[in-house]
Design a protein around this motif. Structure first.
Motif, short mmCIF file in Angstrom:
data_model
loop_
_atom_site.label_atom_id
_atom_site.label_comp_id
_atom_site.label_asym_id
_atom_site.label_seq_id
_atom_site.Cartn_x
_atom_site.Cartn_y
_atom_site.Cartn_z
N GLY A 1 -11.98 0.66 3.39
CA GLY A 1 -12.36 2.06 2.96
C GLY A 1 -12.18 1.77 1.52
O GLY A 1 -12.65 2.64 0.86
N ASP A 2 -11.05 1.29 0.92
CA ASP A 2 -10.77 1.40 -0.38
C ASP A 2 -11.27 0.63 -1.18
O ASP A 2 -11.96 0.82 -2.34
CB ASP A 2 -9.03 0.75 -0.54
N VAL A 3 -11.78 -0.86 -0.56
CA VAL A 3 -13.11 -1.55 -1.20
C VAL A 3 -14.18 -0.85 -1.52
O VAL A 3 -14.88 -0.67 -2.46
CB VAL A 3 -13.11 -2.92 -0.41
N GLU A 4 -14.55 -0.11 -0.35
CA GLU A 4 -15.97 0.99 -0.39
C GLU A 4 -15.87 1.74 -1.50
O GLU A 4 -16.86 1.87 -2.27
CB GLU A 4 -16.30 1.17 1.06
N HIS A 5 -14.79 2.57 -1.38
CA HIS A 5 -14.58 3.48 -2.53
C HIS A 5 -14.60 2.94 -3.90
O HIS A 5 -15.36 3.65 -4.60
CB HIS A 5 -13.09 4.26 -2.16
N GLN B 1 1.04 -1.11 -0.07
CA GLN B 1 -0.15 -0.11 0.05
C GLN B 1 0.87 1.15 -0.10
O GLN B 1 0.67 2.30 -0.76
CB GLN B 1 -0.96 0.07 1.11
N ARG B 2 1.88 1.32 0.80
CA ARG B 2 2.81 2.42 0.95
C ARG B 2 3.59 2.66 -0.39
O ARG B 2 3.83 3.64 -0.77
CB ARG B 2 3.69 2.18 2.12
N THR B 3 4.26 1.53 -0.56
CA THR B 3 5.42 1.49 -1.57
C THR B 3 4.73 2.01 -3.01
O THR B 3 5.40 2.78 -3.76
CB THR B 3 5.80 -0.05 -1.93
N TYR B 4 3.52 1.53 -3.50
CA TYR B 4 2.99 1.78 -4.65
C TYR B 4 1.83 2.52 -4.74
O TYR B 4 1.17 2.80 -5.88
CB TYR B 4 2.53 0.46 -5.48
N ASP B 5 1.26 3.09 -3.47
CA ASP B 5 0.37 4.08 -3.45
C ASP B 5 -0.90 3.47 -4.50
O ASP B 5 -1.44 4.36 -5.11
CB ASP B 5 0.80 5.20 -4.10
N VAL B 6 -1.18 2.55 -3.98
CA VAL B 6 -2.05 1.85 -4.77
C VAL B 6 -3.58 2.51 -4.87
O VAL B 6 -4.48 2.44 -6.05
CB VAL B 6 -2.36 0.43 -4.50
N GLN B 7 -3.86 3.25 -3.76
CA GLN B 7 -5.22 3.99 -4.05
C GLN B 7 -5.35 5.02 -4.91
O GLN B 7 -6.20 5.46 -5.56
CB GLN B 7 -5.57 4.61 -2.76
N ASN B 8 -4.06 5.45 -5.59
CA ASN B 8 -4.24 6.38 -6.45
C ASN B 8 -3.70 6.14 -7.92
O ASN B 8 -3.16 6.79 -8.72
CB ASN B 8 -3.01 7.39 -5.95
N LYS B 9 -3.65 4.82 -8.37
CA LYS B 9 -3.28 4.20 -9.54
C LYS B 9 -4.68 3.96 -10.12
O LYS B 9 -5.78 4.30 -9.94
CB LYS B 9 -2.44 2.85 -9.25
N ASP B 10 -4.42 3.56 -11.62
CA ASP B 10 -5.64 3.32 -12.44
C ASP B 10 -6.47 2.26 -11.83
O ASP B 10 -6.41 1.59 -10.96
CB ASP B 10 -5.10 2.79 -13.81
N THR B 11 -7.66 2.12 -12.58
CA THR B 11 -8.81 1.38 -12.13
C THR B 11 -8.33 -0.10 -11.95
O THR B 11 -8.73 -0.90 -11.00
CB THR B 11 -9.93 1.66 -12.88
N GLU B 12 -7.79 -0.52 -13.07
CA GLU B 12 -7.28 -1.97 -13.04
C GLU B 12 -6.28 -2.53 -11.68
O GLU B 12 -6.60 -3.43 -11.01
CB GLU B 12 -6.49 -2.52 -14.10
N ARG C 1 -6.05 -0.52 -8.77
CA ARG C 1 -7.16 -0.64 -7.68
C ARG C 1 -7.99 -1.93 -7.62
O ARG C 1 -8.21 -2.23 -6.43
CB ARG C 1 -7.82 0.78 -7.58
N HIS C 2 -8.53 -2.30 -8.69
CA HIS C 2 -9.24 -3.45 -8.60
C HIS C 2 -8.60 -4.67 -7.99
O HIS C 2 -9.09 -5.59 -7.08
CB HIS C 2 -10.09 -3.84 -10.03
N ARG C 3 -7.47 -5.00 -8.40
CA ARG C 3 -6.51 -5.95 -7.90
C ARG C 3 -6.23 -5.64 -6.41
O ARG C 3 -6.31 -7.01 -5.68
CB ARG C 3 -5.21 -6.21 -8.78
N TRP C 4 -6.08 -4.67 -6.06
CA TRP C 4 -5.61 -4.26 -4.89
C TRP C 4 -6.88 -4.63 -3.97
O TRP C 4 -6.87 -5.13 -2.74
CB TRP C 4 -5.38 -2.79 -4.69
N CYS C 5 -8.12 -4.30 -4.38
CA CYS C 5 -9.21 -4.52 -3.43
C CYS C 5 -9.26 -6.36 -3.56
O CYS C 5 -9.79 -6.42 -2.39
CB CYS C 5 -10.56 -4.05 -4.31
N GLU C 6 -9.14 -6.91 -4.41
CA GLU C 6 -9.10 -8.17 -4.15
C GLU C 6 -8.38 -8.78 -3.34
O GLU C 6 -8.62 -9.87 -2.57
CB GLU C 6 -8.78 -9.12 -5.81
#
Length: 127
Positions: free
Chosen positions: A71-75, A41-52, A54-59
């Protein structure tokens, strides 16, 4: 590797496609520690990346029940309704009451804005 103005090393530039592949590989892992997820989460700042990304991150968050980042999943579910259909399935298949509550709450927030066919599919999974 990118260097900062002081000559020190900073985060490597990773292309979104590379990050998606990396996250997909991590999805194959049976277990990931909270420390590993925080580091990603910190290294790649995944919340601010593209939709694809963020989708994998939520998975990953759902699979490894990383509740601190739900909160990332809800967003994602609120702002990416069409792509969120699969994620609703992941939230319900785990049979985790916290994840099911999250899925129901998100659906209630966006149900009037969702495509009707997607809404029916998600509603069947969630309710």
């Amino acid at each position: 590797m990118v260097t900062d103005s002081a000559g020190g090393r900073s985060q490597s530039k990773v292309m979104p496609e590379q990050l998606v592949l990396q996250l997909e590989l991590l999805l194959m892992e049976a277990e990931l520690s909270v420390t590993s997820l925080r580091t990603i989460q910190r290294t790649y700042d995944v919340q601010n990346k593209d939709t694809e990304v963020r989708h994998r991150w939520c998975e990953l968050l759902v699979k490894h029940k990383y509740t601190q980042a739900y909160g990332d999943v809800e967003h994602f579910l609120i702002h990416h309704k069409a792509m969120g259909v699969y994620l609703y399935g992941e939230l319900t298949v785990q049979e985790d009451s916290g994840q099911q509550v999250l899925a129901r709450r998100c659906l209630s927030l966006v149900q009037d804005e969702m495509d009707q066919s997607a809404h029916r599919v998600v509603e069947e999974m969630v309710l």
